[in-house]
Design an enzyme around this catalytic site. Sequence first.
Site, PDB file in Angstrom:
ATOM      1  N   ARG A 120       0.718  -1.058   0.156  1.00  0.00           N
ATOM      2  CA  ARG A 120       0.266  -0.112  -0.004  1.00  0.00           C
ATOM      3  C   ARG A 120       0.961   1.290   0.043  1.00  0.00           C
ATOM      4  NH1 ARG A 120      -4.361  -0.085   4.669  1.00  0.00           N
ATOM      5  NH2 ARG A 120      -5.276  -1.576   3.337  1.00  0.00           N
TER       6      ARG A 120
ATOM      7  N   ARG B 134      -2.432   6.379   9.708  1.00  0.00           N
ATOM      8  CA  ARG B 134      -2.586   5.932   8.150  1.00  0.00           C
ATOM      9  C   ARG B 134      -2.600   7.157   7.566  1.00  0.00           C
ATOM     10  NH1 ARG B 134      -4.449   0.815   7.763  1.00  0.00           N
ATOM     11  NH2 ARG B 134      -3.591  -0.737   9.476  1.00  0.00           N
TER      12      ARG B 134
ATOM     13  N   LYS C 273      -4.494   0.533  14.254  1.00  0.00           N
ATOM     14  CA  LYS C 273      -4.471   1.580  13.226  1.00  0.00           C
ATOM     15  C   LYS C 273      -5.209   3.006  13.780  1.00  0.00           C
ATOM     16  CE  LYS C 273      -6.881  -1.176  10.599  1.00  0.00           C
ATOM     17  NZ  LYS C 273      -7.835  -1.881   9.718  1.00  0.00           N
TER      18      LYS C 273
ATOM     19  N   LYS D 223      -6.751   6.754  12.131  1.00  0.00           N
ATOM     20  CA  LYS D 223      -7.015   7.247  10.680  1.00  0.00           C
ATOM     21  C   LYS D 223      -7.363   8.731  11.079  1.00  0.00           C
ATOM     22  CE  LYS D 223      -8.027   2.787   8.517  1.00  0.00           C
ATOM     23  NZ  LYS D 223      -9.163   2.233   8.238  1.00  0.00           N
TER      24      LYS D 223
ATOM     25  N   CYS E  46     -14.912  -3.237  -1.758  1.00  0.00           N
ATOM     26  CA  CYS E  46     -13.643  -3.576  -1.380  1.00  0.00           C
ATOM     27  C   CYS E  46     -13.054  -4.546  -2.286  1.00  0.00           C
ATOM     28  CB  CYS E  46     -13.806  -3.847   0.164  1.00  0.00           C
ATOM     29  SG  CYS E  46     -14.482  -5.648   0.245  1.00  0.00           S
TER      30      CYS E  46
ATOM     31  N   CYS F 149      -8.007 -10.620  -0.226  1.00  0.00           N
ATOM     32  CA  CYS F 149      -8.157 -10.330   1.122  1.00  0.00           C
ATOM     33  C   CYS F 149      -8.394 -11.581   1.977  1.00  0.00           C
ATOM     34  CB  CYS F 149      -9.582  -9.577   1.395  1.00  0.00           C
ATOM     35  SG  CYS F 149      -9.395  -9.137   3.137  1.00  0.00           S
TER      36      CYS F 149
ATOM     37  N   CYS G 105     -17.012  -8.659   4.118  1.00  0.00           N
ATOM     38  CA  CYS G 105     -16.772  -8.876   5.397  1.00  0.00           C
ATOM     39  C   CYS G 105     -17.254  -7.509   6.338  1.00  0.00           C
ATOM     40  CB  CYS G 105     -15.587  -9.499   5.927  1.00  0.00           C
ATOM     41  SG  CYS G 105     -14.522  -8.068   6.549  1.00  0.00           S
TER      42      CYS G 105
ATOM     43  N   CYS H 212     -14.632  -1.650   4.930  1.00  0.00           N
ATOM     44  CA  CYS H 212     -13.193  -1.004   4.151  1.00  0.00           C
ATOM     45  C   CYS H 212     -13.910  -0.073   3.064  1.00  0.00           C
ATOM     46  CB  CYS H 212     -12.401  -2.070   3.703  1.00  0.00           C
ATOM     47  SG  CYS H 212     -11.465  -2.772   4.948  1.00  0.00           S
TER      48      CYS H 212
END
Length: 600
Positions: free
Chosen positions: A90, A160, A223, A225, A444, A450, A489, A493
Amino acid sequence: MGHLHPHPPGITRLHQLASKKKQTKVEEAKKNSHFLRGTIDQALHSDSPGFEQDDQQLLKNHGVYQQDDRDAREANKVLGGEREIIFMTRIKVPGGDLTPQQYLGMDKIAEELTLNRALRVTTRQNFQLHGVLKGTLKEAIKRVNQVMLSTLCGCGDVERNIMAPPAPFANPAHQAARGLAKQLSDALVPQTHAYHEIWLDGEKVDSSLDSEPLYGEQYLPRKFKTGIGLYDDNSTDVHSQDVGLIAILEGDEFKGVNILVGGGLGMTHKMEDTYARLGTPLGYAPAKHAIEVVRTIAEMFRDYGDRTDRKHARLKYIIEEQGIDAFREEFVSRVSFKLEPWQGNGHLAHQDWLGLHEQGDGRYFYGQYIANGRIMDTEVLRMKTAFRKIVEGLGPRVILTPNQNIIFGDLSEGDVEKLKRVVEAYNLPKVEGMSGVRRGAMACPALPTCGLALTEAERIIPEVLDDLEREFVRLELDEEPITVRMTGCPNGCARPYTADIGLVGHKPGHYDIFLGGRLAGDRLADLYAQNVPQADLVLVLRPVLEAWAHRRTPGQGLGDYYQQLVAHQVAPHILTGSKESPTRQTVEAKILSLPVIGPE
Ligand code: SRM
Ligand code: SF4
């Protein structure tokens, strides 16, 4: 670590969790990693197909995910082969802003060093490369850095990518608000030398000389953000960020930021103590303090986040469980300036910036739609080639948008004419004539890359959109602006829980349907139906769509109309009484039992 401030008596502040649980294995791995080194370098140069578990966790902070081709799993099992290990990297792009040289550099890296030769624009304005092989991982990362981009902090327990409103308006206030993304990114980047040593052949530094004044040796608990938005452009979905900054502009001046804290969307099926949450207003700060705001909140997360349970280790749970007042008290005690009350009562609006717009300096920008952010050449659409021609030929500024699209900016009138001809020649998707559902759709990656996907998303959404489009045309709703977001899921995302229609993978071939978010991104959707077979999605949505088409007030969006149904206790959870997948009969019975709700 642990720069906790003493609490004067009588003041409510945050408290540490009184948990006797051990810290997670990931925390151990970070602590023992010598500032993110682990044994990544040794493993990189060994014959092993992949990396050990601890290194896999550390690699995320370097912007690298170990994955495998899930389509190939079954065949490999039957044929006695190993999983085919591939890597996702990424690339962090603050505010989505790229020079033409950076775009072309990334295009070449994707072409030469990935299995699918694709670039993928992510929902946080980054690029992802899928299918990088271990043997060329280092070369890929080196080349990313050669074009002055980085994968450091693409993923992992750090700040992030900082998001920003993508439209490149020339107005100085607008530019300043966008520019904050890069400043924040620079201010919050880790200081470890590990990244340079491992990927860029930097001089080996004794890790005892490393220090992380912000992150400490264990980095953040999870994480973290940050997104910058504007009242007239909330494409960054500020309410879904750990820290959402709504920039207040006055004329040519970027005055300050209204601050939201504790947004986040990830949750897990059947774990009710995990949930999506919108950010809570903290207050207002003058623009010159914006970096201190974010840094301080990151420090508070570092000090109070739950390091014993990764599912509970997000800022949103601190705010929800200990309250915004305690959080604010602590924040105020840590910052060097006076936190002011929230400014104004503006409403957020959504923009996708597709098509042609004036920049305000005599030049133009053009937003190009990309289905699910995947820039690649196929037999029917040579999008990657077309973009390369545009960037080589016109040298535009390039901006990745939070809706997985791309903007070509700084165009003269002559450039616009040329660009339009390339768009025609390559038959790139145009917004003119595009249905609302397609225009506002995101999915996503899900399968096959994934590792957490329970269902398809990106690969199946074209079919779902075809079905939805037919229904919307039938109900004469096809021009309605609407967001449809699908994920494989419940991690969220593609931000399904703030959309008008959120489709969230439940088990193979089955989705939960969320309704009641809206374009503005400032409201959470409700679970409307659970575990619906993909083929029945439209059927299950039909009662609400029909009611919306025939009974809404003029201009009322789907999410708003659905909330009206909720207020009248017709919904929510029309179909969620049962854990079984809804059958056609139950849906039809519900259609018949749905009362008529007239305009308010
Ligand atoms: Fe995400 C994990 C893809 C935005 C919440 N996300 C993942 C991983 C890395 C899977 C994994 O951990 O093994 C996915 C990689 C799949 C692949 O093959 O590429 C993945 N997330 C994505 C992207 C690429 C989706 C997209 O369509 O663009 C987005 C990349 C953003 C970026 O460039 O940084 C992406 N992920 C988001 C967002 C939206 C946002 O940030 O605006 C969210 C919801 C907001 C939030 O964080 O709450 C999000 N991703 C998650 C979660 C749930 C976190 C949680 O608090 O529970 C996971 C799972 C995890 O971290 O363990 C996850
Ligand atoms: Fe993977 Fe789930 Fe995120 Fe989709 S929402 S990319 S399936 S983690």
